[in-house]
Design an enzyme around this catalytic site. Sequence first.
Site, PDB file in Angstrom:
ATOM      1  N   ALA A1004       0.880  -1.165   0.000  1.00 44.07           N
ATOM      2  CA  ALA A1004       0.000   0.000   0.000  1.00 44.07           C
ATOM      3  C   ALA A1004       0.918   1.216   0.000  1.00 44.07           C
ATOM      4  O   ALA A1004       1.396   1.647   1.050  1.00 44.07           O
ATOM      5  CB  ALA A1004      -0.906  -0.006   1.214  1.00 44.07           C
ATOM      6  N   THR A1005       1.191   1.743  -1.195  1.00 44.48           N
ATOM      7  CA  THR A1005       2.198   2.796  -1.311  1.00 44.48           C
ATOM      8  C   THR A1005       1.787   4.080  -0.604  1.00 44.48           C
ATOM      9  O   THR A1005       2.639   4.873  -0.211  1.00 44.48           O
ATOM     10  CB  THR A1005       2.469   3.111  -2.796  1.00 44.48           C
ATOM     11  OG1 THR A1005       1.230   3.391  -3.439  1.00 44.48           O
ATOM     12  CG2 THR A1005       3.106   1.919  -3.484  1.00 44.48           C
ATOM     13  N   CYS A1006       0.448   4.275  -0.457  1.00 42.03           N
ATOM     14  CA  CYS A1006       0.021   5.489   0.222  1.00 42.03           C
ATOM     15  C   CYS A1006       0.440   5.489   1.681  1.00 42.03           C
ATOM     16  O   CYS A1006       0.561   6.538   2.310  1.00 42.03           O
ATOM     17  CB  CYS A1006      -1.489   5.657   0.105  1.00 42.03           C
ATOM     18  SG  CYS A1006      -2.418   4.254   0.731  1.00 42.03           S
ATOM     19  N   MET A1007       0.649   4.274   2.260  1.00 40.10           N
ATOM     20  CA  MET A1007       1.076   4.161   3.661  1.00 40.10           C
ATOM     21  C   MET A1007       2.488   3.605   3.783  1.00 40.10           C
ATOM     22  O   MET A1007       2.954   3.314   4.876  1.00 40.10           O
ATOM     23  CB  MET A1007       0.100   3.268   4.425  1.00 40.10           C
ATOM     24  CG  MET A1007      -1.313   3.821   4.516  1.00 40.10           C
ATOM     25  SD  MET A1007      -2.426   2.763   5.437  1.00 40.10           S
ATOM     26  CE  MET A1007      -2.578   1.379   4.305  1.00 40.10           C
TER      27      MET A1007
END
Length: 1038
Positions: A1004-1007
């Site tokens: 999960a690149t956003c996190m």
Amino acid sequence: MFFTGDASTRRRVDLGGRSSKERDRQVLLEQTRLERKRRLGLRQQSNAAIKIQKCFRGRKAVEMARLKVREQFSSTFGDHCQKADCVSFCQARHCFGPDSEFLRQMLFFFTANNNGDVSILLEACQRLLQYFEHNGSIVSLFAGSDYSSKHSLVEHRVKKLAYICLQAVFQNRNHLANQILMPSKYSTMPTIILLETVACLINPGLPWVCKVVDYLLQRKVFSLLRGMVLAGVQNLKTPESRGSASSLEHVVILITSHAGQDLCCCSNVDPRWSFSSQILTIPFLWHHLPYFKEVFSARGLGKYYIHQMASCLPSHVSVLPNDASLEYPGYACLLGNLLEAASVALSERNCAFNTAVDFVAVSTSLLEALPTVKSSAGEKLADNDVTMDEEFKETTNADLERQICSAIDSCLLQHLVNALFGETLHTGISGRDEPSNEEVEAIGAVCAFLHVTFSTLPLAFVMTGLAYRTELVPVLWNFIKRCHENQRWPVFSKQIAHVPGDIPGWLLPLAVFCPVYKHMLMIVDNEEFYEQEKPLSLRDTRCLIIILKQALWQLLWTIPTHASSQKSSTSLSSSHKKLSVESIQNRSRDVISKLLSQLQDWNNRRPFAPGIDFHSQEAMSETFVSQAILGNTRASELLKQAPFLVPFTSRVRIFTSMLAASKERYGPHHALPRNQFKIRRNRILEDAFNQLSMLSEEDLRGPIRVTFVNEFGVEEAGIDGGGIFKDFMENITQTAFDVQYGLFKETADHLLYPNPGSGLIHEQHLQFFHFLGSLLGKAMYEGILVDIPFATFFLSKFKRKHNYLHDLPSLDPELYRHLLFLKHYEGDISELELYFVIVTNEYGEQREEELLPGGKEKRVTNDNVIQFIHLISNHRLNYQIRHQSSHFLRGFEQLIQKEWIEMFNEHEIQLLISGSLESIDIDDLRSNAHYSGGYHPHHHVIEMFWEVLKSFSLEYQKKFLKFVTGCSRGPLLGFKYLEPQFCIQRAAPLNVSEEDLDRLPTSATCMNLLKLPPYKNKEQMQTKLMYAISADAGFDLS
């Protein structure tokens, strides 16, 4: 009054505090004083009236006597001397001899404004010249056979005759103006006759010449000559070319040559009426009196009159005449004429050191009074240049400014440096020898002169001559180096009067050395700098860096502290002086900072000094960084003016804080962002341009959410919490900056720069550049690193800097080699038939462009080849991409302020954009990682994971980093600054099954989150990881 019962009489009391007697006494004294004053005034009026009457009666008596003598003269010799024949020897003696009534009477009654008297004088002078032409002996004509016994009478008469001839021309100069500058061959004209008579009477071979010239000098002869010249040039739009010298020139030559002789015993003249004040202040003197200029130079008169000016001029600048015109102030005309004549005076072999010092002193004083001159090309003055009051800016004529600018040419500067440092240049000084008093005086004089010149004239007129035609740089460096090694700097004010006494000894030499050396580096090529070690050896350059760093820290940090604690006692006018301490400090800050920045660029290109040499120890402290982050502090001001003094990591921290403060200042954004876009992967640039280019600056600062659509028209899985936007940024930059798209080109080293011919491919090319600039600004604003390797000469545009010859090899190595060939060509370059034009060829469209107006007609020669090389380099590196760079930068600065990016050099800006090219620090990532779902730092799966990741090649490590964070490069300051911090989460239940172990890792690149199954061995983990990070399946795997 009513009766009160008190029989005594009360004394009356005056509440005024004085008795009436005392008050009456004061009134009487005042009246007496006024009466005495009135009587004194009456006596003064009576005495004045008597003097006026006496003067009037005396003048009337003289006029009556003159009238009577004039009548006697007319009856004896005729109204126009028709009864006097002065051609034969006997008759000439009868007219001009010691017993002559003719000459005695004429000298007595002559009045210059009487036309009849002028006519008589003309007849007498004409016959005198005829006698001289036929017989020759003037002495015997005036004195007879015994000059020694009658020399007093003869000298008196010759003095008077010469003076009234000049008076006659001066009084009638307006209606004789067209004759004044005519050659002497027109011998029948009244002006020529009178002036030739004067020349005849002050011939150097005559025994009375010194007495006559002294008499003329005491009667302000130069003021008369000035009036004649000004009257003569009024009707001349341009100087006329004459085949011979004019009679006026002849007179001026004789008087100035005599006064300039060593054996001359003439008395001193008031500086207001001297040759320098009256003649040299005539606008464009040498253009109107060209033969006088030849004599002035050939006879060495410059040495005498320059010394005369040096001894009196500084205190008399304000009294120089301004009668020519408001456009031609006396000091400016004097400066222009002096500079034109000085080149010859300084080039003489026997030119004394003192003459050069005198010239510098006079020129410095005059330049200080001159308003700042702007170049015709509209050169922008530096912000800290000292300028004069607005009311003086418009008073100087443009032609006069051009005369002054063109006179300070390479020839004059070369002769000046040779005259001041000739012995040093021939013998050389090395080691730790302390400078002699003469050397200190020469350094102080030339530095004061050049500092004022830099503050007054456009630098382009001066710098090239100093840098490439003189030995000033080695001379100054030798001096600076020895003073630095000895830790002793001289006090220039002891030898140079106009240098402030409280100025540090290192300040003035550095203020002059830095801009000249910086100008040299503009055209120095890489081979000269690194291999031949010119203009300074690399060892000396490292020493120079240390000196400049210490000086700049003093100017930016130490000196302001002392200055702020002291109350300024200087007057308002002193702040306008170009040689004031404040002016020199302001210019020194600017030029030292620019030179250090340029030396850092050379060091980044090919290191020759440790990077820490540019950093100041005091700027490395946490206190300094904290103050710089706060803003509006001395630390933040220093950071603006000399960012290289602060280490790169500290500046990145400050930059990151500024970004965070900007985001906070513009307030929190909505939980549901309003800017949500669908982007097709196979049309990523077009979709992004159509949708994002219309965003306002406020929208760009806010969150942007992207949903990708794959090639099948299906939206990819995943909610954009920031990671998809990171992936979008990397993909769009790869597409937009691809050379196949036509907006950018690449150098031989595969570095990108704007395509000069982009307009031939894309109609909206400038809008695309603006959009790409805003995209890059957004990436930097959000802390997203993108892999775009820009060429250094394009990165310099982020700082609004110009590029020079040494930047050309990366763009066009072949052109660079050709320019070096020209630079070092020893033959006659004009034979190569080169002109100031350049031929460009973009996609088969060939165009010829002029490098400057009239370039097609201007041939390249040995004198202007440096200018040609500079213009060619400028055209390729700056001019061709100016529009593309301007629009790109405009978009970039929507989010990234100019002040922020100017903290970094070109190499550091590339790091801000793309991060370090060095290997990823896996240990740093591990020490800043978090764990969840049952994992902990010592879990066997976690230890196995770090061993596998460390075994990956750099390429796969970068792929892994992009897989989990959306970017293939880590934060500049390390993974401690990764937001949010990297986390590894267990991707399986406690009772793990084979199906769980068969799953691929997801992210999960956003996190910045890695979901890692608990694989049993390294082989399985390595296989699954490499497959997952190489799948390139967008966000579907998540």
